[in-house]
Design a protein around this motif. Structure first.
Motif, PDB file in Angstrom:
ATOM      1  N   ALA A  67      22.486  72.531 -31.105  1.00 55.20           N
ATOM      2  CA  ALA A  67      21.658  73.728 -31.275  1.00 55.20           C
ATOM      3  C   ALA A  67      20.511  73.650 -30.285  1.00 55.20           C
ATOM      4  N   ALA A 139      32.103  73.028 -34.821  1.00 57.82           N
ATOM      5  CA  ALA A 139      31.280  74.167 -34.431  1.00 57.82           C
ATOM      6  C   ALA A 139      32.084  75.078 -33.523  1.00 57.82           C
ATOM      7  N   SER A 140      31.785  76.387 -33.572  1.00 60.24           N
ATOM      8  CA  SER A 140      32.474  77.316 -32.682  1.00 60.24           C
ATOM      9  C   SER A 140      31.940  77.118 -31.261  1.00 60.24           C
ATOM     10  N   TYR A 143      28.337  78.118 -30.456  1.00 59.94           N
ATOM     11  CA  TYR A 143      27.370  77.725 -31.473  1.00 59.94           C
ATOM     12  C   TYR A 143      26.064  77.259 -30.820  1.00 59.94           C
TER      13      TYR A 143
END
Lengths: 183, 443
Positions: A67, A139-140, A143
């Motif tokens: 992230a 996670a895509s 993401y």
């Protein structure tokens, strides 16, 4: 890069100790130690510095989760702006005396300890127990990218997002009002 | 190329970091020399010109005959080296009543952001070999990373001001924190305008976006951001904020030497002072590079699409191809040249403008730059929307109308402000003529 770290997080099973796990352990240890430092230091500036270290290690933890956007916003907003203001105020008030923040020993400490323990239990029950069931969360592709974040904010979560911005605006207007009244 | 591709990613990353940090370290003494010489020239002085003068011996055999007994002057190029040696050998005084841990860490914290800033900065076109060598990390959040790291730059100054336990240092630190917070906002908004126009936060995407046809209509030329009206406004705002972020004159309030001794680094001597100094110059250089990347087309030579020039006429084809490859291979040098141009702007401003007063600093940041940057951001949005709906012409008509409206609005504001100023009683200043002492005494 993203996929690499994302995959590392996905392997967070308790038996495996790899590079990502070690990285997580180091960052988490720094975060916890600096978090303890925030409340343990007597000097307000030291506490603020610990909080800065805590925010930075949290940002790095976000990076390891893929992230990047969240991590960098954490640095820009909290470390770069809010903590600078904190330090500004602390230096302006000059609370440098070491005993300035010493608290008296009384029953409130027990209450605070109990509250902290119950909060800890709550976090464990809500966050850690469900995670034990998790296997290889994936996670895509997008993401954590700015595009994905922007799309989520302006489609799925548009009402909470706008409400929060109105709330912040009210806060700004209110603080200006309070400051103007005093002068 | 093949060799680089076969390397382990970690080694490649190390090479990328070294290719950025080592030249930056090497260029800092050159910057100091350039600043001192240029400033001296602008102030009608000579400046440092003695170090690096070679006096050839008269009768040594290894000296060519035409040099014997002569002096070769190298414009004082080695002066920064001499300064560095001096700083190394000076006594390192540590004051008694300091906050020890913070005092020793602060110079390191001040030095770190200047070098970390370049983490997402590409110094060459992101294609071919250069694509493997630069930037250090081509992440999705390139520009935001820049904002984050430059905001960390405040800590070195604030903490050194606090830890020195000296009221002048503390005042310097306080000024720095207020200044950096204020100018970061305007800087962020001016960058946001560029991000909106590009549609990406990646620095490499910004370079690519600046090779598109100028204004969306002229295919011969490249759309450098500074050539568009919105980009020009954003560039001016960014340039001013960049000077403020690096604490350079006229924004050098944290170290204002006639008010605060030396501000936040008053209590630092020897190499600790030198690390503040180095950090400042490295940050200036990297910020110039950021300015070049965001507004001056990155490492490209001229805002001209050489391939399109080559397609203009058969005779020009070879010329276009040669220029395109020169543009590609010489790009690191061109980029450094643009950085040097930015540094020259910094020095020029320092030689020209007097230091701002604190309230002027705040008024400029909050009342002029921030509204300008926000309105500019909105106009970019309007332009993009109208371009989407009605094509390039529609977009430019909308943007032009918005700018005209803005100009009328600001003219009105300026007139209202002038009316208020004229309401103040006028002070009369009469000069005393030394030839007529009687009249002066009558005053």
């Amino acid at each position: 890069m993203e996929g690499y770290w994302g995959a590392g997080v996905a392997q967070l099973a308790p038996t495996q100790v790899g590079g990502p796990m070690l990285l997580f352990a180091v960052l988490a240890a720094v975060a916890v130690a600096s978090g303890v430092g925030v409340v343990a230091f007597n000097s307000p500036v030291r506490s603020a510095l610990c909080l800065i270290a805590n925010f930075l290690s949290l940002a790095l933890l976000y990076f390891t989760l893929g992230a990047e956007m969240l991590g960098i916003i954490q640095v820009v907003v909290y470390t770069g702006a809010i903590m600078v203001l904190f330090l500004f105020v602390l230096m302006l008030l000059n609370l440098a005396a070491p005993g300035a923040l010493r608290e008296s020993r009384d029953l409130r400490r027990l209450g605070a300890g109990a509250l902290a323990a119950s909060l800890f239990v709550l976090v464990v029950v809500q966050a850690v127990l469900p995670l034990q069931e998790a296997t290889e969360p994936q996670a895509s592709d997008y993401y954590g990218t700015p595009m994905a974040l922007g799309r989520a904010l302006f489609t799925e979560y548009v009402w909470p997002f706008e409400l929060a911005s109105v709330l912040l605006l009210v806060g700004i207007v209110g603080s200006i009002l309070l400051a103007k009244r005093r002068v | 190329m093949d060799f680089l591709q076969q390397l382990h990613p970690a080694w490649l990353a190390l090479i990328r970091v070294l290719l950025f940090v080592v030249p930056l370290l090497l260029v800092v003494p050159g910057l100091i020399w350039w600043e001192r010489r240029l400033l001296a020239w602008m102030q009608d002085r000579i400046g440092p010109n003695r170090v690096a003068t070679i006096t050839w011996p008269k009768d040594a055999r290894w000296v060519p005959p035409f040099l014997r007994g002569r002096k070769t002057r190298l414009f004082g190029l080695l002066q920064p080296i001499a300064d560095g040696v001096k700083l190394f050998l000076k006594e390192d005084i540590t004051p008694a009543a300091i906050d020890r841990a913070v005092y020793f860490v602060a110079p390191a914290i001040a030095l770190f952001p200047a070098f970390a800033l370049g983490g997402t900065l590409p110094w060459a076109p992101p294609e071919g070999v250069y694509g493997l060598l630069t930037p250090i990390a081509d992440v999705n959040i390139g520009v935001l990373y820049l904002m984050a790291v430059s905001s960390l730059g405040a800590y070195g100054i604030i903490l050194s001001g606090y830890a020195s336990n000296n009221k002048y240092s503390l005042l310097g630190g306080l000024r720095a924190s207020a200044q950096l917070i204020s100018y970061e906002l305007a800087m962020g908004m001016s960058i946001a305008a560029v991000v909106l126009a590009t549609g990406s936060l990646k620095m490499t995407d910004m370079i690519r976006a600046q090779t598109e046809p100028l204004w969306g209509v002229a295919p011969l030329f490249d759309n450098w951001n500074i050539l568009t009206p919105m980009g020009l406004v954003a560039a001016v705002v960014f340039l001013i904020c960049m000077v403020a972020e690096t604490n350079r004159a006229p924004f050098d309030l944290p170290e204002a030497e006639n008010e605060l001794i030396a501000g936040y680094h008053t209590e630092y001597s020897s190499m600790k002072f030198a690390s503040f100094f180095m950090g400042e110059y490295a940050a200036m250089f990297v910020f110039s590079g950021v300015f070049a990347t965001l507004f001056l087309g990155g490492p490209n030579m001229l805002p001209v699409d050489w391939i399109a020039v080559g397609q203009l006429a058969p005779a020009l084809e070879g010329f276009g191809r040669v220029m395109a490859s020169v543009n590609y291979w010489a790009s690191p040098l061109l980029f450094v040249g643009k950085c040097a141009f930015g540094i020259t702007l910094f020095i020029w401003m320092r030689a020209t403008l007097p230091r701002l007063r604190y309230d002027q600093l705040m008024a400029l940041g909050w009342r002029s730059l921030l509204p300008l940057a926000v309105v500019n951001f909105l106009i970019v949005g309007l332009y993009l929307l109208c371009t989407d709906l009605y094509g390039a012409a529609g977009g430019w008509i909308a943007a032009g109308a918005a700018f005209a409206l803005l100009a009328v609005f600001f003219a009105g504001l300026a007139r209202a402000g002038r009316g208020r100023r004229e309401a103040l009683p006028k002070r009369e200043i009469r000069l005393v003529d030394p030839a007529k002492p009687k009249e002066g005494a009558a005053l």
